[in-house]
Design an enzyme around this catalytic site. Structure first.
Site, PDB file in Angstrom:
ATOM      1  N   ASP A  77      -7.747  -9.028  -5.868  1.00  0.00           N
ATOM      2  CA  ASP A  77      -7.968  -8.076  -4.915  1.00  0.00           C
ATOM      3  C   ASP A  77      -8.722  -7.128  -5.094  1.00  0.00           C
ATOM      4  OD1 ASP A  77      -7.461  -7.267  -2.242  1.00  0.00           O
ATOM      5  OD2 ASP A  77      -5.689  -6.229  -2.644  1.00  0.00           O
TER       6      ASP A  77
ATOM      7  N   LEU B 187      -3.742  11.943   0.303  1.00  0.00           N
ATOM      8  CA  LEU B 187      -5.075  11.498  -0.225  1.00  0.00           C
ATOM      9  C   LEU B 187      -5.772  10.448   0.479  1.00  0.00           C
ATOM     10  CD1 LEU B 187      -4.228  11.856  -4.181  1.00  0.00           C
ATOM     11  CD2 LEU B 187      -5.598  13.539  -2.734  1.00  0.00           C
TER      12      LEU B 187
ATOM     13  N   GLY C  15       0.686   1.758   2.369  1.00  0.00           N
ATOM     14  CA  GLY C  15       1.052   2.863   2.898  1.00  0.00           C
ATOM     15  C   GLY C  15       0.278   4.025   2.351  1.00  0.00           C
TER      16      GLY C  15
ATOM     17  N   GLY D 264      -3.644   3.536   2.245  1.00  0.00           N
ATOM     18  CA  GLY D 264      -3.890   2.308   1.867  1.00  0.00           C
ATOM     19  C   GLY D 264      -3.385   1.197   2.616  1.00  0.00           C
TER      20      GLY D 264
ATOM     21  N   LYS E 135       1.685   6.775  -4.169  1.00  0.00           N
ATOM     22  CA  LYS E 135       1.614   5.835  -3.429  1.00  0.00           C
ATOM     23  C   LYS E 135       3.107   5.359  -2.602  1.00  0.00           C
ATOM     24  CE  LYS E 135       0.149   1.409  -3.944  1.00  0.00           C
ATOM     25  NZ  LYS E 135      -0.928   0.422  -4.218  1.00  0.00           N
TER      26      LYS E 135
END
Length: 447
Positions: free
Chosen positions: A281, A162, A168, A165, A184
């Protein structure tokens, strides 16, 4: 509980009971002597006096106690005590056997959960998935089996990726076609990968909010870690703004709705989470959108408890364009650090521009440096708005959103508003059907 711990007290109790009965037994010699004395005392002096004593109503009748009766009492006591001890032993034996069987059964279930043979059909793995969802949890997070994730992602096929990041790739996982999730993959190459993985599991395992991503579970396989999230069909805000569609799906009101959703998520972290937290973040790539463009905060690997004042052993977020100046320079971290990052995201929604624009090979310009002079000039402000939404909003609303963004990105933290104040400023600009308080009659744009 061991048998010795139970049997020893029972043995002592039984012994004490027998000793007590024996000690209470009359002395045979004393009984005989007293019997003789009693008999001597009862010898009639004369025939007439014996006859009178027999007729006297106040004289008690004297009975002789035989030794056989005492022996029978002791024997009965021993039989009762022995029967009681045997009954207790049988009861404890049954409890111990039952406990051992239950222990072996639970161990067998855990082994079956963690060891699914390779090549198991996906339908069989779905049974495993359902059992995981119901029982095998660590707190409120499911511990997934690696073979289950491997089958759901078609052995982590590239066609199921998809996005990519910082930690990973993210895969689309289909569990028997009935349940879709995002997986993820966290590679263990980076030094801080393990700590961020544990941090994310700990935070998302206890957070429940409509504007924070739901962590369904995790998996540990060798040095690789996997995080399983709810599926967000419209990807990240970054993909929507800078991907192939270039923000065409995001209308003015949808952008404001996304901003309100993000502010609500941050308000929960700052005001209602226990303990209060700083996301640390926040950026467009960590804001995910579901099928209805509801926004949710994700990636809590760098989240810390509110009040942390030092950046020792804490890595700065990946994109320095979102990091508050005071934290970047002095390591001061407060809830106002998240407010600064929110202001940057609000500018992205407003202008459709990336955080850093590369003007030349060795020259770049941040969105804040470029936009700040124009944000405070009402005559120039409409010209820097994203062309997709240009001339589609009431200018008063545009000025208000720009003013909020300017306050959020102030270099001095004390000049920035609380995220609660930001939220209350934006809610009146969002239509009621999108979660705001704006009436549809007030949505006519004035150009």
């Amino acid at each position: 509980m061991s048998f010795a711990a139970v049997l020893i007290p029972m043995w002592v109790l039984t012994t004490a009971l027998i000793v007590t009965i024996i000690e209470g037994r009359p002395d045979p010699t004393a009984s005989t002597t007293s019997g003789h004395i009693m008999l001597l005392e009862e010898q009639p002096i004369t025939h007439s006096s014996a006859k009178m004593e027999a007729q006297s109503p106040g004289v008690p009748e004297v009975r002789v106690v035989h030794h056989q009766d005492l022996n029978k009492s002791i024997l009965i006591a021993l039989i009762v005590a022995s029967t009681l001890l045997v009954g207790i032993l049988l009861f404890l034996s049954c409890c111990w056997i039952y406990r051992q069987k239950m222990s072996k059964h639970s161990i067998g279930k855990r082994q079956k959960t963690n060891e699914v043979p390779i090549g198991t059909p996906l339908s069989a793995l779905m049974v495993e998935f359902n059992s995981l969802m119901l029982g095998n949890r660590k707190g409120s997070v499911v511990v997934f089996n690696y073979q289950l994730l491997e089958a759901a992602t078609n052995k982590f096929s590239e066609s199921n990726i998809l996005g990519e990041g910082s930690s990973g790739p993210v895969y689309r996982a289909s569990f028997d076609g009935k349940f879709i999730a995002a997986v993820k993959k966290v590679n263990g190459i980076r030094q801080d990968a393990e700590r961020e993985f544990e941090n994310e599991v700990n935070w998302l395992g206890k957070i429940r909010h409509q504007n924070i991503i739901k962590l369904l579970g995790y998996c540990v396989h060798g040095k690789t870690r996997f995080l399983v999230y709810e599926m967000m069909q419209n990807g990240s805000l970054q993909t929507q703004l800078y991907g192939p569609s270039h923000g065409s799906a995001l209308t003015w009101h949808l952008r404001l709705k996304i901003a309100v959703d993000v502010a609500r998520g941050l308000e929960y972290l700052h005001e209602h989470c226990n303990p209060p937290a700083v996301h640390r973040d926040l950026k467009s790539s960590n804001i995910l959108l579901d099928s209805n463009f509801n926004a949710k905060l994700s990636d809590f690997g760098l989240t810390v408890t509110l009040g942390l004042k030092s950046k020792e052993n804490i890595k700065l977020s990946g994109n320095l364009g979102c990091v508050a100046p005071e934290y970047n320079l002095d390591g001061k971290l407060t809830d106002k650090s998240d407010v600064y990052a929110f202001g940057v995201v609000l500018l992205e929604l407003l202008m459709g521009r990336k955080l850093v624009e590369h003007k030349a090979a060795d020259e770049s310009q941040s969105i804040i440096t470029w936009a700040m002079p124009q944000l405070t000039d009402r005559s120039r402000l409409p010209n820097i708005v994203d062309r997709v939404i240009k001339d589609t909003m009431d200018l008063k609303h545009l000025y208000q959103v720009a003013a909020v963004a300017v306050l959020c990105v102030q270099p001095e933290p004390s000049y920035r508003p609380l995220i609660t104040d930001v939220l209350h400023s934006l809610i009146p600009l969002v239509p009621m059907d999108l979660g705001g308080s704006l009436r549809i009659a007030d949505c006519i744009p004035s150009v």
